[in-house]
Design a protein around this motif. Structure first.
Motif: not given
Length: 752
Positions: A185-186, A220-224, A259-262
């Motif tokens: 997980q990144l 790969v997760s970028l919430p913002h 994951h983009l925005g979560f």
């Protein structure tokens, strides 16, 4: 082909063409993510203490800031009460701050969504058949993200070079040697550190030496992401115009979940799991949404058997209850059955979400493994009290003398002043806890159980020691409110069909109106590839296991109700909710061989009518109170069964997911034509023929079906004869067909 059918075919089957520039950018992103941080970076698998030190905790803030957040808690509570009064789920259970609980644990609150979003999940289709219902990443979206992905890759590479910004966590999915997956997980930024914190509790430690190795799975997760990637305003405008400000993008063949925005943990834990599920399917196995446990129980007659209990079904429908809450210690049912307490009786919980049925190489007697995937339970604590469920309560919260400092809650109401959680209200309809499996095993006194039954071969495991069990119970939990009894015994094909029906009630784990019935094929909105294959694979696996001599039984438990005026309403003078106590009692009775079944010719399966002791004496009669045929009376019951059967096979219209004849590539062995209701209109007849001709999709008219004769496979003679009988009978009963229908039917050897 009509325009509407062209659109349907494009939607359901044809994969979008691959845009070369996009695939190049995608491969670059995967390559960069696979490199990861250098081990010397503090962002490379930092310890939990590092995560905790950087979390924003309410109690650590100055008093004036605390007061601001407390006011927001109170405002959100009022908004939630208003939404719940309208039958809607609240959007947030708390503000953007973590709360230290009175136990010393932590409560987190999602800000960007509180449920999984299959409607915002899109798939890059490459080398596998497309899913009928999920969203494929279109050529237009690929062209757009051919400009986006290089910017994400650049930001990743910059973070890795600087050794900062991106929190890297390497973990293991599954625990079986040779059948597990290295998942990485990144996470961009340190704002949502609850994501790696919780994911670590749900997964297994990876040996330190393996953390630098190429992972099998990347998340790969970028919430913002719109801000953090430093996108040009022109590109942000294009993203907004495309409606992709929130996106879960999965490239299964690349091992990537983006994951983009979560910031919801349920979405993040399913990222790596969905890719693992795809990998298993590609290898000839199958993943199921199911709970898993091993039960050692004395049966009538005195013998003690070891049972692998596989319970498939939707989220929040009772899988965890049957896995965690069943307890044979001090069993009242055993006393009523006249059984003496046998030494070693116990229940060993393993898994409550995704299991993998993986092919096992070699000459062992069992051709498939049954492997759990997670190390703890991501479960719902709604309604939890120490009085009602002392085991689960103590595992989660600890005791007053020994509170659980690791208690972890998500989207659960909490008093911000005292840190006391409120499990009796569920404003977002999807409150969650992480229930420690280690603590649960210890609290139930079964932490040495596997060691005993395997002769020391295993001490702790979430994979079934197949050579040390006596039998497998394949179970399905579903919810229906009218004519389905609490417990049925099934044949293997019936069991697969129950999973295909996917009958459920919206409880909050996914989007939708709470309490509304819905259909989810195999209880899984994240199937990658053609759904039909899951039914065929499972049926084949069950047959192979049977051929190998594995003792297997199949059951379906209804955790909904009976006697409702309609399935949608779950109400009426005759309606009764099936209580948890009945379900748990039937579960234990099944394990003890104490359930009496009788064939129900209308329903077409064996139904549980009583619990009996060793002498065959009925100690609990289920007929009058819990069998729908007694509640409705024979005539009304028969009519309701026919209506339900028609709904299950044909659906209520062309777009209804309830009609399983839409899965035209499923084997005839699974959908026995003898059980299919007669078609009542042209659309139903076209669906019936589409299925048994095994064309690509269920066409809505005979003309459209005729236009796709090149897709058809000639049915077996006995199937053709039954089709002719159904056509003839339906025509005599008033089925009206358009001009030209006779010619279309004759092309398939059917006469009008």
């Amino acid at each position: 082909m009509s325009t509407s059918e062209d659109e349907l075919k494009m939607r359901f089957l044809a994969a979008p063409a691959i845009v070369p520039e996009f695939e190049k950018a995608l491969n670059e992103l995967v390559a960069v993510a696979a490199k990861g941080h250098k081990p010397g970076s503090e962002y490379f698998n930092p310890p939990d203490s590092w995560l905790l030190q950087r979390m924003r905790l309410l109690q650590d803030l100055p008093p004036e800031q605390q007061a601001t957040y407390i006011a927001e808690f109170e405002r959100l509570q009022a908004e939630a009460a208003e939404a719940n009064a309208q039958g809607k789920a609240a959007f947030r259970a708390g503000p953007d701050i973590a709360v230290r609980l009175d136990s010393g644990g932590l409560a987190f609150f999602s800000q960007l969504g509180v449920s999984r979003r299959p409607d915002l999940t899109q798939y890059f289709i490459e080398g596998f058949d497309r899913n009928r219902d999920s969203l494929a990443f279109s050529e237009e979206n690929q062209a757009l993200f051919a400009d986006v992905l290089p910017l994400i890759s650049r930001r990743l590479a910059e973070a890795f070079a600087a050794g900062d910004t991106v929190v890297q966590t390497d973990r293991q999915v599954c625990d079986a040697p040779g059948r597990s997956y290295h998942a990485r997980q990144l996470l961009f930024g340190t704002h949502y550190l609850q994501l790696p914190y919780m994911w670590r509790q749900l997964t297994f430690d990876l040996p330190d030496a393996d953390r630098e190795q190429q992972p099998d799975i990347l998340e790969v997760s970028l919430p913002h992401w719109l801000e953090d990637v430093r996108l040009p305003q022109e590109l942000i405008a294009r993203i907004r115009d495309a409606g992709l400000t929130q996106l879960v993008f999965k490239a299964p063949t690349k091992g990537l979940s983006l994951h983009l925005g979560f910031d919801y943990m349920g979405e993040h834990k399913m990222g790596p799991l969905s890719i693992a599920m795809f990998k298993v399917k590609e290898a000839g196995g199958l993943a199921l949404q199911a709970a898993l446990s091993i039960v050692v129980a004395q049966i009538l007659g005195g013998e003690t058997l070891k049972t692998a209990l596989v319970t498939a079904g939707p989220s929040l429908h009772g899988k965890s209850t049957l896995t965690v809450m069943i307890d044979l210690a001090d069993s009242q049912l055993a006393e009523r059955l006249g059984l003496e307490r046998a030494p070693g009786e116990s229940v060993y919980p393993m898994n409550d979400d995704i299991i993998l049925l993986q092919p096992v190489k070699g000459s062992g007697r069992v051709p498939y493994s049954i492997d759990g995937t997670e190390n703890s339970f991501y479960a719902v604590p709604f309604g939890l009290t120490r009085e009602d469920d002392p085991i689960t309560y103590d595992v989660l919260r600890g005791t007053p003398e020994q509170p659980n400092h690791q208690e972890t809650l998500e989207n659960t109401p909490v008093n911000p002043r005292t840190g006391v959680p409120n499990f009796l209200e569920n404003p977002v309809r999807n409150m969650r806890m992480i229930l420690s499996r280690e603590r649960l095993l210890e609290r139930k006194g079964v932490d040495r159980m596997l060691e005993r039954i395997t002769g020391g071969e295993l001490r702790d495991s979430v994979h079934v020691p197949m050579n040390h069990i006596d039998r497998i119970f394949w179970q399905a939990v579903m919810r229906q409110n009218t004519v389905v009894p609490p417990l049925r015994r099934l044949a293997p094909a019936q069991y697969v069909r129950v999973l295909m029906y996917g009958e459920a009630v919206q409880m909050g784990a996914a989007t939708g109106a709470i309490g509304r019935p819905y259909v989810e094929y195999f209880s899984d909105p994240f199937i990658i590839g053609l759904e039909d294959e899951n039914a065929n694979l499972l049926h084949g696996i069950l047959q192979e296991m049977e051929s190998a001599g594995v003792q297997q039984s199949y059951y379906a438990l209804n955790t909904g109700g009976i006697g409702a005026d309609s399935n949608d309403s779950a109400s009426g003078a005759r309606y009764k909710k099936i209580p948890r106590e009945i379900t748990l009692m039937l579960q234990e009775a099944l394990l003890r061989g104490a359930v009496k079944f009788e064939q129900d010719p209308v329903l077409g399966s064996d139904v549980a009518v009583a619990i009996v002791d060793g002498n065959g004496k009925e100690i609990l009669d289920l007929r009058r109170d819990w069998l729908p045929r007694y509640v409705y009376g024979e005539e009304e019951y028969g009519q309701r069964i026919l209506e339900l059967s028609r709904h299950r096979y044909y659906g209520d219209g062309p777009q209804d997911k309830a009609g399983i004849l839409r899965y035209t590539k499923v084997s005839d062995e699974i959908i026995d034509i003898a059980g299919v209701p007669l078609p009542a209109n042209e659309r139903e007849l076209a669906w019936l023929l589409s299925f048994y001709l095994h064309v690509d999709i269920a066409y809505n008219t005979l003309a459209d079906l005729a236009n796709h004769a090149d897709e058809a496979t000639a049915p077996a003679p006995d199937v053709r004869a039954r089709l002719q009988e159904m056509v003839s009978t339906s025509l005599r009963d008033g089925l009206s067909l358009p001009a030209g229908a006779a010619a279309h039917l004759s092309a398939w050897g059917l006469q009008t």
